[in-house]
Write a protein that holds these residues in place. Structure first.
Motif, PDB file in Angstrom:
ATOM      1  N   GLY A 118      34.638  19.323 132.215  1.00 45.26           N
ATOM      2  CA  GLY A 118      34.644  18.672 133.616  1.00 45.26           C
ATOM      3  C   GLY A 118      35.084  17.313 133.878  1.00 45.26           C
ATOM      4  N   SER A 119      35.588  16.743 132.693  1.00 40.86           N
ATOM      5  CA  SER A 119      35.963  15.295 132.793  1.00 40.86           C
ATOM      6  C   SER A 119      37.602  15.487 133.135  1.00 40.86           C
ATOM      7  N   PRO A 120      38.247  14.580 133.934  1.00 42.40           N
ATOM      8  CA  PRO A 120      39.681  14.766 134.067  1.00 42.40           C
ATOM      9  C   PRO A 120      40.370  14.022 133.246  1.00 42.40           C
ATOM     10  N   GLN A 121      41.505  14.525 132.795  1.00 42.75           N
ATOM     11  CA  GLN A 121      42.569  13.742 132.033  1.00 42.75           C
ATOM     12  C   GLN A 121      42.738  12.142 132.551  1.00 42.75           C
ATOM     13  N   ALA A 122      42.898  11.236 131.788  1.00 40.80           N
ATOM     14  CA  ALA A 122      43.567  10.011 132.132  1.00 40.80           C
ATOM     15  C   ALA A 122      44.743  10.195 132.661  1.00 40.80           C
ATOM     16  N   ALA A 123      45.166   9.324 133.703  1.00 43.21           N
ATOM     17  CA  ALA A 123      46.462   9.647 134.350  1.00 43.21           C
ATOM     18  C   ALA A 123      47.242   8.102 134.444  1.00 43.21           C
ATOM     19  N   GLY A 124      48.235   8.123 135.021  1.00 42.47           N
ATOM     20  CA  GLY A 124      49.045   7.028 134.836  1.00 42.47           C
ATOM     21  C   GLY A 124      49.904   6.578 133.877  1.00 42.47           C
ATOM     22  N   PRO A 125      50.953   5.564 133.912  1.00 48.24           N
ATOM     23  CA  PRO A 125      52.041   5.255 133.043  1.00 48.24           C
ATOM     24  C   PRO A 125      51.140   4.745 131.566  1.00 48.24           C
ATOM     25  N   GLY A 126      51.394   5.128 130.409  1.00 43.54           N
ATOM     26  CA  GLY A 126      50.902   4.395 129.417  1.00 43.54           C
ATOM     27  C   GLY A 126      49.461   4.557 129.059  1.00 43.54           C
ATOM     28  N   ARG A 127      48.924   5.531 129.975  1.00 41.35           N
ATOM     29  CA  ARG A 127      47.675   5.999 129.480  1.00 41.35           C
ATOM     30  C   ARG A 127      47.651   7.335 128.626  1.00 41.35           C
ATOM     31  N   PRO A 128      47.110   7.340 127.628  1.00 40.55           N
ATOM     32  CA  PRO A 128      47.033   8.564 126.796  1.00 40.55           C
ATOM     33  C   PRO A 128      45.986   9.554 127.110  1.00 40.55           C
ATOM     34  N   SER A 129      46.370  10.867 126.907  1.00 43.35           N
ATOM     35  CA  SER A 129      45.347  11.928 127.339  1.00 43.35           C
ATOM     36  C   SER A 129      44.175  12.187 126.661  1.00 43.35           C
ATOM     37  N   LEU A 130      44.017  11.151 125.597  1.00 42.63           N
ATOM     38  CA  LEU A 130      42.742  11.339 125.227  1.00 42.63           C
ATOM     39  C   LEU A 130      42.272   9.886 124.905  1.00 42.63           C
ATOM     40  N   PRO A 131      41.814   9.247 125.671  1.00 48.62           N
ATOM     41  CA  PRO A 131      41.729   7.698 125.310  1.00 48.62           C
ATOM     42  C   PRO A 131      40.516   7.464 124.242  1.00 48.62           C
ATOM     43  N   PRO A 132      40.457   6.319 123.633  1.00 47.88           N
ATOM     44  CA  PRO A 132      39.383   6.018 122.690  1.00 47.88           C
ATOM     45  C   PRO A 132      37.994   6.336 123.358  1.00 47.88           C
ATOM     46  N   LEU A 133      37.461   7.248 122.833  1.00 51.18           N
ATOM     47  CA  LEU A 133      36.099   7.676 123.080  1.00 51.18           C
ATOM     48  C   LEU A 133      34.857   6.766 122.808  1.00 51.18           C
ATOM     49  N   PRO A 134      35.079   5.856 121.871  1.00 52.17           N
ATOM     50  CA  PRO A 134      34.046   4.777 121.621  1.00 52.17           C
ATOM     51  C   PRO A 134      33.704   3.949 122.986  1.00 52.17           C
ATOM     52  N   GLN A 135      35.118   3.662 123.571  1.00 57.68           N
ATOM     53  CA  GLN A 135      34.840   2.875 125.069  1.00 57.68           C
ATOM     54  C   GLN A 135      34.256   3.622 126.114  1.00 57.68           C
ATOM     55  N   ASP A 136      34.563   5.035 126.036  1.00 61.11           N
ATOM     56  CA  ASP A 136      33.814   6.023 126.980  1.00 61.11           C
ATOM     57  C   ASP A 136      32.376   5.898 126.915  1.00 61.11           C
ATOM     58  N   LEU A 137      31.833   5.934 125.574  1.00 62.51           N
ATOM     59  CA  LEU A 137      30.514   5.871 125.178  1.00 62.51           C
ATOM     60  C   LEU A 137      29.870   4.755 125.469  1.00 62.51           C
ATOM     61  N   GLU A 138      30.420   3.519 125.416  1.00 58.34           N
ATOM     62  CA  GLU A 138      29.781   2.176 125.643  1.00 58.34           C
ATOM     63  C   GLU A 138      29.606   2.246 127.314  1.00 58.34           C
ATOM     64  N   ALA A 139      30.801   2.839 127.936  1.00 55.92           N
ATOM     65  CA  ALA A 139      30.830   2.649 129.507  1.00 55.92           C
ATOM     66  C   ALA A 139      29.461   3.715 130.084  1.00 55.92           C
ATOM     67  N   LEU A 140      29.303   4.803 129.257  1.00 57.27           N
ATOM     68  CA  LEU A 140      28.079   5.569 129.598  1.00 57.27           C
ATOM     69  C   LEU A 140      26.733   4.729 129.255  1.00 57.27           C
ATOM     70  N   ARG A 141      26.960   4.104 128.274  1.00 58.95           N
ATOM     71  CA  ARG A 141      25.432   3.345 127.913  1.00 58.95           C
ATOM     72  C   ARG A 141      25.300   2.343 129.137  1.00 58.95           C
ATOM     73  N   SER A 142      26.361   1.685 129.426  1.00 63.90           N
ATOM     74  CA  SER A 142      26.083   0.670 130.597  1.00 63.90           C
ATOM     75  C   SER A 142      25.814   1.403 131.890  1.00 63.90           C
ATOM     76  N   HIS A 143      26.472   2.383 131.921  1.00 59.01           N
ATOM     77  CA  HIS A 143      26.082   3.178 133.451  1.00 59.01           C
ATOM     78  C   HIS A 143      24.654   3.638 133.470  1.00 59.01           C
ATOM     79  N   LEU A 144      24.236   4.185 132.242  1.00 57.94           N
ATOM     80  CA  LEU A 144      22.687   4.693 132.172  1.00 57.94           C
ATOM     81  C   LEU A 144      21.524   3.382 131.998  1.00 57.94           C
ATOM     82  N   ARG A 145      21.980   2.197 131.989  1.00 55.97           N
ATOM     83  CA  ARG A 145      21.515   1.119 131.598  1.00 55.97           C
ATOM     84  C   ARG A 145      20.569   1.210 130.375  1.00 55.97           C
TER      85      ARG A 145
END
Length: 198
Positions: A60-87
């Motif tokens: 259910g998560s869309p691919q990253a889009a746009g110039p220079g963006r990989p199709s599978l960005p570094p997941l540790p950064q996604d995890l830190e963003a989730l942690r921040s979102h959930l406080r």
């Protein structure tokens, strides 16, 4: 399915299972594989609140889009963003298979954020390709391997656990690469006794 914004402003989804409190973030192995195959991890949702992010591009998560963006960005950064979102100040992290690479990278970069780390059937290639400063990981670490795992094998379990200051290894009999499916009770007991009440 709830969503959060990651480091590159991409909207990513996650599932929530189990009671409130005692958060356990669970990462699915296999690049781009839908995290739904984790299910309730053999009933771990009875005692813990499972937070299961969907990896890109599946789940259910869309691919990253746009110039220079990989199709599978570094997941540790996604995890830190989730942690921040959930406080979440601190949380327990469980990762299966290839996702152990992401979990180890996150643990090395953010050791203060983890109360526990569980690596389930980590793949040998994780130790060869992921630069992990294991001594920086200060939380207790459990490495679980299945004695019948023909994908990851069992040889990685003991040396990987020994590389962490507070690591331990549990080799589960009669199970393969998906121990929560092969024997939910033995898997739930092993992980539950390690996590305790967090």
């Amino acid at each position: 399915m709830p969503q959060y914004r990651s480091y590159d402003d991409t909207a990513l989804s996650y599932r929530v299972l189990g009671p409130a409190g005692l958060p356990l973030v669970c990462l699915s192995g296999g690049p781009g594989r839908d995290a739904a195959h984790l299910g309730d991890l053999g009933g771990l949702d009875r005692a813990y609140r499972l937070l299961v992010p969907g990896p890109r591009p599946a789940g259910g998560s869309p691919q990253a889009a746009g110039p220079g963006r990989p199709s599978l960005p570094p997941l540790p950064q996604d995890l830190e963003a989730l942690r921040s979102h959930l406080r979440l100040e601190r949380f327990a992290l469980l990762a299966h298979g290839a996702a152990a690479a992401t979990a180890q990278s996150y643990a090395a970069a953010h050791p203060e954020r983890l109360s526990h780390l569980v690596l389930v059937c980590p793949e040998d290639r994780d130790r060869r390709t992921v630069p992990v400063e294991s001594r920086e990981v200060t939380c207790p670490v459990l490495v679980v391997t299945g004695e019948q795992d023909t994908i990851s094998g069992v040889r990685i379990g003991q040396p990987l656990a020994a590389s962490f200051p507070r690591g331990e290894w549990r080799r589960l009999s009669g199970v393969g690469h998906h121990p929560w499916v092969d024997d939910p009770e033995i898997f739930r007991a092993a992980v539950g006794s390690f996590l305790g009440e967090l």
